[in-house]
Motif scaffolding. Structure first.
Motif, short mmCIF file in Angstrom:
data_model
loop_
_atom_site.label_atom_id
_atom_site.label_comp_id
_atom_site.label_asym_id
_atom_site.label_seq_id
_atom_site.Cartn_x
_atom_site.Cartn_y
_atom_site.Cartn_z
N TYR A 17 0.82 -1.20 0.00
CA TYR A 17 0.00 0.00 0.00
C TYR A 17 0.86 1.26 0.00
O TYR A 17 0.59 2.20 -0.74
N ARG A 18 1.91 1.27 0.79
CA ARG A 18 2.81 2.43 0.82
C ARG A 18 3.45 2.65 -0.55
O ARG A 18 3.59 3.77 -1.02
N ALA A 19 3.85 1.57 -1.20
CA ALA A 19 4.55 1.68 -2.47
C ALA A 19 3.63 2.04 -3.63
O ALA A 19 3.99 2.85 -4.49
N GLU A 20 2.43 1.46 -3.66
CA GLU A 20 1.58 1.60 -4.84
C GLU A 20 0.20 2.18 -4.56
O GLU A 20 -0.58 2.37 -5.49
N LYS A 21 -0.13 2.41 -3.32
CA LYS A 21 -1.48 2.87 -2.93
C LYS A 21 -2.55 1.89 -3.40
O LYS A 21 -3.63 2.27 -3.82
N LYS A 22 -2.20 0.59 -3.34
CA LYS A 22 -3.12 -0.47 -3.73
C LYS A 22 -3.06 -1.58 -2.70
O LYS A 22 -2.10 -1.69 -1.95
N HIS A 23 -4.10 -2.39 -2.69
CA HIS A 23 -4.15 -3.60 -1.86
C HIS A 23 -4.42 -4.78 -2.78
O HIS A 23 -4.89 -4.61 -3.90
N ARG A 24 -4.18 -5.96 -2.26
CA ARG A 24 -4.60 -7.19 -2.94
C ARG A 24 -5.95 -7.58 -2.37
O ARG A 24 -6.14 -7.61 -1.16
N TYR A 25 -6.87 -7.89 -3.27
CA TYR A 25 -8.23 -8.29 -2.90
C TYR A 25 -8.55 -9.63 -3.53
O TYR A 25 -8.15 -9.91 -4.66
N LYS A 26 -9.29 -10.43 -2.80
CA LYS A 26 -9.78 -11.71 -3.33
C LYS A 26 -11.27 -11.58 -3.58
O LYS A 26 -12.04 -11.25 -2.68
N ILE A 27 -11.66 -11.82 -4.82
CA ILE A 27 -13.08 -11.93 -5.16
C ILE A 27 -13.35 -13.42 -5.21
O ILE A 27 -12.80 -14.14 -6.05
N GLY A 28 -14.16 -13.88 -4.28
CA GLY A 28 -14.37 -15.32 -4.17
C GLY A 28 -15.82 -15.68 -3.95
O GLY A 28 -16.70 -14.82 -3.87
N ARG A 29 -16.04 -16.98 -3.83
CA ARG A 29 -17.38 -17.51 -3.62
C ARG A 29 -17.32 -18.61 -2.55
O ARG A 29 -16.28 -19.22 -2.35
N THR A 30 -18.46 -18.83 -1.90
CA THR A 30 -18.56 -19.91 -0.93
C THR A 30 -20.02 -20.25 -0.70
O THR A 30 -20.90 -19.41 -0.91
N ASP A 31 -20.25 -21.48 -0.30
CA ASP A 31 -21.60 -21.90 0.09
C ASP A 31 -21.77 -21.86 1.60
O ASP A 31 -22.85 -22.10 2.12
N PRO A 86 -8.27 1.51 -3.36
CA PRO A 86 -9.51 1.49 -2.58
C PRO A 86 -10.73 1.94 -3.39
O PRO A 86 -11.83 1.42 -3.19
N SER A 87 -10.55 2.86 -4.33
CA SER A 87 -11.71 3.32 -5.11
C SER A 87 -12.21 2.23 -6.06
O SER A 87 -13.42 2.10 -6.26
N ILE A 88 -11.32 1.44 -6.62
CA ILE A 88 -11.75 0.33 -7.48
C ILE A 88 -12.43 -0.74 -6.63
O ILE A 88 -13.46 -1.30 -7.01
N ALA A 89 -11.88 -1.02 -5.45
CA ALA A 89 -12.51 -1.98 -4.54
C ALA A 89 -13.92 -1.51 -4.16
O ALA A 89 -14.83 -2.32 -4.06
N ALA A 90 -14.10 -0.21 -4.00
CA ALA A 90 -15.43 0.33 -3.71
C ALA A 90 -16.38 0.07 -4.88
O ALA A 90 -17.57 -0.18 -4.68
N SER A 91 -15.85 0.08 -6.11
CA SER A 91 -16.66 -0.25 -7.28
C SER A 91 -17.08 -1.72 -7.26
O SER A 91 -18.19 -2.05 -7.69
N VAL A 92 -16.21 -2.59 -6.78
CA VAL A 92 -16.57 -4.01 -6.64
C VAL A 92 -17.71 -4.13 -5.65
O VAL A 92 -18.72 -4.80 -5.93
#
Length: 100
Positions: A17-31, A86-92
């Motif tokens: 986050y400090r280097a790129e102002k981004k995070h890694r996010y997992k878009i997943g599914r579960t039952d 964070p703004s793209i994650a908010a779009s998700v």
């Protein structure tokens, strides 16, 4: 019909986050409930703390997950992991809320 979920999980990686102002996010599914899935992932798979950012119930989690993986493919990092601001994650999250 059993519950089916899609979820958004963030890996707490302060160096990225400090280097790129981004995070890694997992878009997943579960039952199962996403909190149960989060505990599994935190217990076995990630060197970083994982935080459940948002989840919702859907009629078919396979279709929903595929839809969101394709929609945000430009941000794919690896497998089900995406590198996003964070703004793209908010779009998700917004997409999850309006998904039918």
């Amino acid at each position: 019909m059993p519950q089916s979920y899609i979820y958004l999980i963030r890996a707490e990686d302060p160096d990225l986050y400090r280097a790129e102002k981004k995070h890694r996010y997992k878009i997943g599914r579960t039952d199962r409930h996403p909190e149960i899935r989060l505990k599994e992932l935190n217990g076995q798979q990630s060197p970083y703390l994982l935080v459940l950012k948002y989840y919702t119930t859907v009629a078919d989690s396979n279709i929903a997950e595929t839809y969101f993986h394709q929609k945000f493919a430009d941000y794919r990092y690896h497998g089900e992991w995406f590198k996003m601001s964070p703004s793209i994650a908010a779009s998700v999250e917004k997409g999850f809320k309006s998904y039918q």
